[in-house]
Design a protein around this motif. Sequence first.
Motif: not given
Length: 333
Positions: A116-118, A126-131, A140-144
Amino acid sequence: MNKVGGIFLFGGSGFIGTRLADRLDSKCHHFLIIDKSRSIKYPGKTFIADVRNALQVHAEVFPNSVIVNLAAEHRDDVSPKVLYDQTNVQGAMNVCDLARSKGVNKIIFTSSVAVYGFALLGTDESGAIAPFNAYGRTKWEAEQVYKKWQAEDPHKRTLVIIRPTVVFGERNRGNVFNLLRQIASGKFIMIGDGLNRKSMAYVENVAAFLEYSLDFKPGVHIYNYIDKPDFTMNALVKHVNKLLGMSSDIKFRLPFSVGLLIGSCFDLVAKIIGKKFPISTIRVKKFCANSVYESAVESTGFIPPVTLMDAIEKTVRFEFIEDHKIEQVFYSE
């Protein structure tokens, strides 16, 4: 290990993996730790292998097994940075290839709230993905990668993705320990106003939820893992001071801008001389940022075995009041 079934812990020699192994061992589960280094506590249940070459364990894995992937490059200062991709992303591909070839239909993956980053206060699953760094991006890429594997046979395959916040506990030598050590030294300096709040996760509770998720049914299950309540930095420092029998007053404070300048200076020196320091710009930013998450874990019926207040007290007593100098320790962020 039974010829059918079993639990395979990639990265199981580490901090969370050892706690999970303790829980599995206490209940007589059949498990095998797969790691680059032999588990000190479970040497006879360790197979030396690297997640970057998961097929090394091809002959050890049997159908109807469960793979738990805890292996990761996770520090802020990993070099070369390609190691994040090789371990976190290629490692996920390798685990999925192994699962496909051996008929494994359940994978449990420890991701991170770093995806989620900051994040905004109260970010849930459900939060925005922003590493903001390579660690969060590669998690995140591993999750995909794992989602693609599950989607190939969605009615049979179970994927559990657990995103813990910062994990602490006895024997860990990560950021929380460094904070507690500074407080215990009496020389702690608060950077910023100390009103920022931090979500935390106790290692025993994380391990317990990993164990609990072994029974999840086919589908994709994604959970943040946080132990509540969230402390402000001021409240956390005062609570630890009280546990240590010290004054609850925070004696030294620096404005955030000054802390950031100091971190930048350490970054410059580190770049010039090639040495890593415990202070850096990114660590100052992370320390002063709010890091508050919400989780749907409660909806699963899971009850953490240890309250957060008790977990902090157990950790402080173990590390700074009792004598455990000969105990194994684990180094992480």
